[in-house]
Design a protein around this motif. Structure first.
Motif, PDB file in Angstrom:
ATOM      1  N   MET A 138      49.131  36.918  81.527  1.00 23.82           N
ATOM      2  CA  MET A 138      47.871  36.604  82.227  1.00 23.82           C
ATOM      3  C   MET A 138      46.668  37.139  81.448  1.00 23.82           C
ATOM      4  O   MET A 138      45.658  36.458  81.314  1.00 23.82           O
ATOM      5  CB  MET A 138      47.883  37.185  83.644  1.00 23.82           C
ATOM      6  N   MET A 139      46.782  38.342  80.919  1.00 24.58           N
ATOM      7  CA  MET A 139      45.658  38.930  80.188  1.00 24.58           C
ATOM      8  C   MET A 139      45.372  38.158  78.904  1.00 24.58           C
ATOM      9  O   MET A 139      44.222  37.886  78.574  1.00 24.58           O
ATOM     10  CB  MET A 139      45.923  40.406  79.878  1.00 24.58           C
ATOM     11  N   LYS A 140      46.415  37.791  78.170  1.00 24.84           N
ATOM     12  CA  LYS A 140      46.204  37.056  76.924  1.00 24.84           C
ATOM     13  C   LYS A 140      45.767  35.618  77.187  1.00 24.84           C
ATOM     14  O   LYS A 140      45.033  35.041  76.386  1.00 24.84           O
ATOM     15  CB  LYS A 140      47.461  37.106  76.055  1.00 24.84           C
ATOM     16  N   LEU A 141      46.184  35.032  78.301  1.00 23.60           N
ATOM     17  CA  LEU A 141      45.678  33.707  78.688  1.00 23.60           C
ATOM     18  C   LEU A 141      44.205  33.796  79.078  1.00 23.60           C
ATOM     19  O   LEU A 141      43.445  32.844  78.912  1.00 23.60           O
ATOM     20  CB  LEU A 141      46.493  33.141  79.858  1.00 23.60           C
ATOM     21  N   ALA A 142      43.807  34.953  79.594  1.00 26.48           N
ATOM     22  CA  ALA A 142      42.420  35.178  80.009  1.00 26.48           C
ATOM     23  C   ALA A 142      41.546  35.676  78.853  1.00 26.48           C
ATOM     24  O   ALA A 142      40.500  36.273  79.067  1.00 26.48           O
ATOM     25  CB  ALA A 142      42.372  36.164  81.174  1.00 26.48           C
ATOM     26  N   SER A 143      41.996  35.452  77.625  1.00 30.04           N
ATOM     27  CA  SER A 143      41.243  35.764  76.398  1.00 30.04           C
ATOM     28  C   SER A 143      41.147  37.252  76.081  1.00 30.04           C
ATOM     29  O   SER A 143      40.276  37.676  75.329  1.00 30.04           O
ATOM     30  CB  SER A 143      39.829  35.152  76.455  1.00 30.04           C
ATOM     31  N   SER A 144      42.047  38.050  76.640  1.00 35.43           N
ATOM     32  CA  SER A 144      42.035  39.488  76.358  1.00 35.43           C
ATOM     33  C   SER A 144      42.742  39.785  75.042  1.00 35.43           C
ATOM     34  O   SER A 144      43.619  39.053  74.617  1.00 35.43           O
ATOM     35  CB  SER A 144      42.745  40.262  77.471  1.00 35.43           C
ATOM     36  N   PHE A 145      42.339  40.894  74.442  1.00 34.60           N
ATOM     37  CA  PHE A 145      43.088  41.433  73.310  1.00 34.60           C
ATOM     38  C   PHE A 145      43.552  42.823  73.710  1.00 34.60           C
ATOM     39  O   PHE A 145      42.968  43.459  74.588  1.00 34.60           O
ATOM     40  CB  PHE A 145      42.280  41.429  72.006  1.00 34.60           C
ATOM     41  N   ILE A 146      44.612  43.268  73.100  1.00 37.45           N
ATOM     42  CA  ILE A 146      45.304  44.469  73.542  1.00 37.45           C
ATOM     43  C   ILE A 146      44.950  45.667  72.664  1.00 37.45           C
ATOM     44  O   ILE A 146      44.959  45.574  71.442  1.00 37.45           O
ATOM     45  CB  ILE A 146      46.837  44.257  73.521  1.00 37.45           C
ATOM     46  N   ILE A 147      44.649  46.766  73.315  1.00 37.90           N
ATOM     47  CA  ILE A 147      44.441  48.043  72.635  1.00 37.90           C
ATOM     48  C   ILE A 147      45.761  48.802  72.751  1.00 37.90           C
ATOM     49  O   ILE A 147      46.211  49.105  73.851  1.00 37.90           O
ATOM     50  CB  ILE A 147      43.305  48.871  73.289  1.00 37.90           C
ATOM     51  N   GLU A 148      46.382  49.067  71.618  1.00 37.21           N
ATOM     52  CA  GLU A 148      47.669  49.758  71.627  1.00 37.21           C
ATOM     53  C   GLU A 148      47.437  51.261  71.729  1.00 37.21           C
ATOM     54  O   GLU A 148      47.185  51.938  70.736  1.00 37.21           O
ATOM     55  CB  GLU A 148      48.467  49.390  70.374  1.00 37.21           C
ATOM     56  N   ARG A 149      47.556  51.763  72.926  1.00 35.02           N
ATOM     57  CA  ARG A 149      47.339  53.190  73.168  1.00 35.02           C
ATOM     58  C   ARG A 149      48.590  54.003  72.892  1.00 35.02           C
ATOM     59  O   ARG A 149      48.520  55.209  72.750  1.00 35.02           O
ATOM     60  CB  ARG A 149      46.888  53.401  74.605  1.00 35.02           C
ATOM     61  N   SER A 150      49.710  53.324  72.858  1.00 31.92           N
ATOM     62  CA  SER A 150      50.977  54.037  72.700  1.00 31.92           C
ATOM     63  C   SER A 150      51.365  54.265  71.240  1.00 31.92           C
ATOM     64  O   SER A 150      52.396  54.862  70.980  1.00 31.92           O
ATOM     65  CB  SER A 150      52.089  53.284  73.428  1.00 31.92           C
ATOM     66  N   VAL A 151      50.558  53.782  70.294  1.00 34.50           N
ATOM     67  CA  VAL A 151      50.896  53.980  68.882  1.00 34.50           C
ATOM     68  C   VAL A 151      50.455  55.348  68.417  1.00 34.50           C
ATOM     69  O   VAL A 151      49.501  55.936  68.928  1.00 34.50           O
ATOM     70  CB  VAL A 151      50.270  52.891  67.967  1.00 34.50           C
ATOM     71  N   SER A 152      51.155  55.871  67.430  1.00 32.49           N
ATOM     72  CA  SER A 152      50.807  57.176  66.892  1.00 32.49           C
ATOM     73  C   SER A 152      49.559  57.055  66.011  1.00 32.49           C
ATOM     74  O   SER A 152      49.201  55.960  65.577  1.00 32.49           O
ATOM     75  CB  SER A 152      51.969  57.738  66.076  1.00 32.49           C
ATOM     76  N   VAL A 153      48.959  58.166  65.701  1.00 32.07           N
ATOM     77  CA  VAL A 153      47.778  58.198  64.848  1.00 32.07           C
ATOM     78  C   VAL A 153      48.115  57.610  63.483  1.00 32.07           C
ATOM     79  O   VAL A 153      47.321  56.881  62.890  1.00 32.07           O
ATOM     80  CB  VAL A 153      47.231  59.629  64.704  1.00 32.07           C
ATOM     81  N   ARG A 154      49.299  57.873  62.974  1.00 34.94           N
ATOM     82  CA  ARG A 154      49.729  57.339  61.685  1.00 34.94           C
ATOM     83  C   ARG A 154      49.783  55.811  61.677  1.00 34.94           C
ATOM     84  O   ARG A 154      49.472  55.185  60.685  1.00 34.94           O
ATOM     85  CB  ARG A 154      51.122  57.873  61.343  1.00 34.94           C
ATOM     86  N   GLU A 155      50.211  55.224  62.802  1.00 35.76           N
ATOM     87  CA  GLU A 155      50.319  53.776  62.903  1.00 35.76           C
ATOM     88  C   GLU A 155      48.957  53.095  62.967  1.00 35.76           C
ATOM     89  O   GLU A 155      48.822  51.930  62.645  1.00 35.76           O
ATOM     90  CB  GLU A 155      51.158  53.364  64.113  1.00 35.76           C
ATOM     91  N   MET A 156      47.942  53.823  63.409  1.00 32.33           N
ATOM     92  CA  MET A 156      46.603  53.264  63.510  1.00 32.33           C
ATOM     93  C   MET A 156      46.085  53.010  62.131  1.00 32.33           C
ATOM     94  O   MET A 156      45.433  52.160  61.782  1.00 32.33           O
ATOM     95  CB  MET A 156      45.650  54.183  64.260  1.00 32.33           C
TER      96      MET A 156
END
Length: 156
Positions: A138-156
């Motif tokens: 629903m969020m991606k159909l509603a034109s949202s983009f995802i903020i990955e909060r669960s990734v480590s600092v290294r992955e950012m």
């Protein structure tokens, strides 16, 4: 559409992804029950509204907009706004919410933008809110983009 991009997992759906997501949502009994209760729209009517959706614009027109309209009429005395007539429909803008309800704030903003001839805005949604596949859809159909909060600092 961006092919084989490192951002595919966080961007809004494009092309066939939209059709696939709509099918998943249509087949989610949990979604149909919750949104039927929330919107007052019978689940069979929701399925019919979802049928044939091929673009995010279709989704906003046929599903998201009517649900937001119902919620506003049922739960408020109306929404006031001003200044949209000052915006150039060919320009991009940044809107900042007070973060009271990130999904509803943006749903109402897109509802107002679309009803006044503007393009929808993109919404940033934290992955911590995407507790079910139908919620992400629903969020991606509603034109949202995802903020990955669960990734480590290294992955950012």
């Amino acid at each position: 559409m961006t092919l084989n991009s490192e951002y595919d997992s966080i961007r809004p759906y494009e092309g066939n992804e939209i059709i696939e997501a709509v099918e998943r949502v249509k087949n989610s009994q949990e979604f149909l029950h919750i949104f039927s209760q929330l919107s007052g729209i019978d689940s069979q009517i929701l399925v019919a509204q979802l049928t044939g959706i091929e673009t995010r614009h279709d989704f906003h027109q046929k599903v998201w907009g009517p649900i937001v309209d119902f919620v506003l009429k049922k739960s408020s005395q109306g929404v006031t706004y001003s200044g949209l007539e000052e915006l150039d429909k060919n320009q991009s803008y940044t809107f900042i919410s007070n973060h009271r309800d990130i999904i509803l704030d943006c749903a109402i903003l897109n509802y107002l933008l679309q009803n006044n001839g503007h393009k929808n805005c993109r919404t940033a949604v934290g992955d911590n809110l995407l507790v079910k596949q139908w919620v992400e859809d629903m969020m991606k159909l509603a034109s949202s983009f995802i903020i990955e909060r669960s990734v480590s600092v290294r992955e950012m």
